[in-house]
Design a protein around this motif. Structure first.
Motif, mmCIF file in Angstrom:
data_model
loop_
_atom_site.group_PDB
_atom_site.id
_atom_site.type_symbol
_atom_site.label_atom_id
_atom_site.label_comp_id
_atom_site.label_asym_id
_atom_site.label_seq_id
_atom_site.Cartn_x
_atom_site.Cartn_y
_atom_site.Cartn_z
ATOM 1 N N ILE A 159 4.192 -16.074 -8.571
ATOM 2 C CA ILE A 159 5.423 -15.446 -8.624
ATOM 3 C C ILE A 159 4.975 -13.642 -8.433
ATOM 4 N N TRP A 160 5.853 -12.967 -7.644
ATOM 5 C CA TRP A 160 5.702 -11.563 -7.459
ATOM 6 C C TRP A 160 7.068 -11.230 -7.823
ATOM 7 N N ALA A 161 7.088 -9.750 -8.085
ATOM 8 C CA ALA A 161 8.229 -8.939 -8.379
ATOM 9 C C ALA A 161 9.132 -8.879 -7.132
ATOM 10 N N SER A 162 8.432 -8.889 -6.012
ATOM 11 C CA SER A 162 9.284 -8.903 -4.770
ATOM 12 C C SER A 162 8.275 -9.476 -3.484
ATOM 13 N N ARG A 163 9.114 -9.825 -2.536
ATOM 14 C CA ARG A 163 8.670 -10.135 -1.322
ATOM 15 C C ARG A 163 7.471 -9.046 -0.697
ATOM 16 N N ASP A 164 8.026 -7.917 -0.751
ATOM 17 C CA ASP A 164 7.062 -6.887 -0.265
ATOM 18 C C ASP A 164 5.933 -6.790 -0.975
ATOM 19 N N ASP A 165 5.795 -7.093 -2.250
ATOM 20 C CA ASP A 165 4.672 -7.126 -3.352
ATOM 21 C C ASP A 165 3.775 -8.279 -2.755
ATOM 22 N N PHE A 166 4.292 -9.332 -2.252
ATOM 23 C CA PHE A 166 3.591 -10.610 -2.126
ATOM 24 C C PHE A 166 3.043 -10.121 -0.539
ATOM 25 N N ILE A 167 3.943 -9.732 0.450
ATOM 26 C CA ILE A 167 3.307 -9.398 1.694
ATOM 27 C C ILE A 167 2.002 -8.389 1.599
ATOM 28 N N ALA A 168 2.171 -7.436 0.701
ATOM 29 C CA ALA A 168 1.122 -6.276 0.508
ATOM 30 C C ALA A 168 0.029 -7.238 -0.125
ATOM 31 N N TRP A 169 -0.065 -8.088 -0.845
ATOM 32 C CA TRP A 169 -1.223 -8.837 -1.177
ATOM 33 C C TRP A 169 -1.899 -9.615 0.000
ATOM 34 N N THR A 170 -0.974 -10.186 0.694
ATOM 35 C CA THR A 170 -1.688 -11.045 1.994
ATOM 36 C C THR A 170 -2.182 -9.956 2.818
ATOM 37 N N LYS A 171 -1.951 -8.715 3.149
ATOM 38 C CA LYS A 171 -2.581 -7.757 3.887
ATOM 39 C C LYS A 171 -3.935 -6.970 3.146
ATOM 40 N N SER A 172 -4.236 -7.243 1.984
ATOM 41 C CA SER A 172 -5.180 -6.470 1.113
ATOM 42 C C SER A 172 -6.394 -7.218 1.443
ATOM 43 N N GLU A 173 -7.391 -6.132 0.896
ATOM 44 C CA GLU A 173 -8.907 -6.597 0.923
ATOM 45 C C GLU A 173 -9.012 -7.663 -0.226
ATOM 46 N N ASN A 174 -8.299 -7.686 -1.222
ATOM 47 C CA ASN A 174 -8.581 -8.898 -2.409
ATOM 48 C C ASN A 174 -8.189 -9.936 -1.769
ATOM 49 N N PHE A 175 -7.110 -10.025 -0.793
ATOM 50 C CA PHE A 175 -6.755 -11.309 -0.252
ATOM 51 C C PHE A 175 -7.758 -11.994 0.684
ATOM 52 N N ARG A 176 -8.473 -10.797 1.438
ATOM 53 C CA ARG A 176 -9.784 -11.570 2.398
ATOM 54 C C ARG A 176 -10.575 -11.719 1.601
ATOM 55 N N GLN A 177 -11.100 -11.314 0.494
ATOM 56 C CA GLN A 177 -12.151 -11.817 -0.168
ATOM 57 C C GLN A 177 -11.852 -12.946 -0.863
ATOM 58 N N ALA A 178 -10.659 -13.148 -1.400
ATOM 59 C CA ALA A 178 -10.213 -14.360 -2.091
ATOM 60 C C ALA A 178 -10.444 -15.757 -1.078
ATOM 61 N N HIS A 179 -10.105 -15.328 0.313
ATOM 62 C CA HIS A 179 -9.934 -16.492 1.185
ATOM 63 C C HIS A 179 -11.109 -16.574 2.012
ATOM 64 N N LYS A 180 -12.123 -15.630 1.806
ATOM 65 C CA LYS A 180 -13.214 -15.499 2.907
ATOM 66 C C LYS A 180 -13.939 -16.799 3.076
#
Length: 104
Positions: free
Chosen positions: A59-80
């Motif tokens: 759950i995210w405050a907004s769709r934009d927050d979720f999209i930012a997560w999918t484009k983040s380095e944190n996302f890449r590291q979590a799914h590497k």
């Protein structure tokens, strides 16, 4: 508010391995702006088709927050390491995103 869900069909007999992958990963979700909560859900086993259904639910405050997560380095590291575990999946995950229309 935005709900992001992925559904996974996991080959019967690999459920514990799938759960361990999720429990052991460092997602850094709590560091992301707009992140509110995460759950990994285990559904029914469909013996006829050979899988157990799982869903990741964030759950995210907004769709934009979720999209930012999918484009983040944190996302890449979590799914590497996702490709290393392909043998437990019966096909790719199915993404579903929802905006809240009404809630209590």
């Amino acid at each position: 508010m935005f709900f992001a869900m992925n559904r996974f069909k996991i080959a019967i007999g690999h459920e514990e391995a799938f759960e361990a992958i999720w429990k052991g990963r460092d997602s850094s979700l709590s560091e992301m702006p707009g992140f509110q909560s995460f759950h990994l859900l285990r559904g029914d086993t469909n013996a006829e088709e050979g899988f157990t259904l799982f869903a990741s639910h964030s759950i995210w405050a907004s769709r934009d927050d979720f999209i930012a997560w999918t484009k983040s380095e944190n996302f890449r590291q979590a799914h590497k390491n996702a490709a290393a575990d392909k043998g437990i999946y019966l096909g790719p995950p199915k993404f579903e995103g929802f905006s809240v229309v009404e809630g209590a």
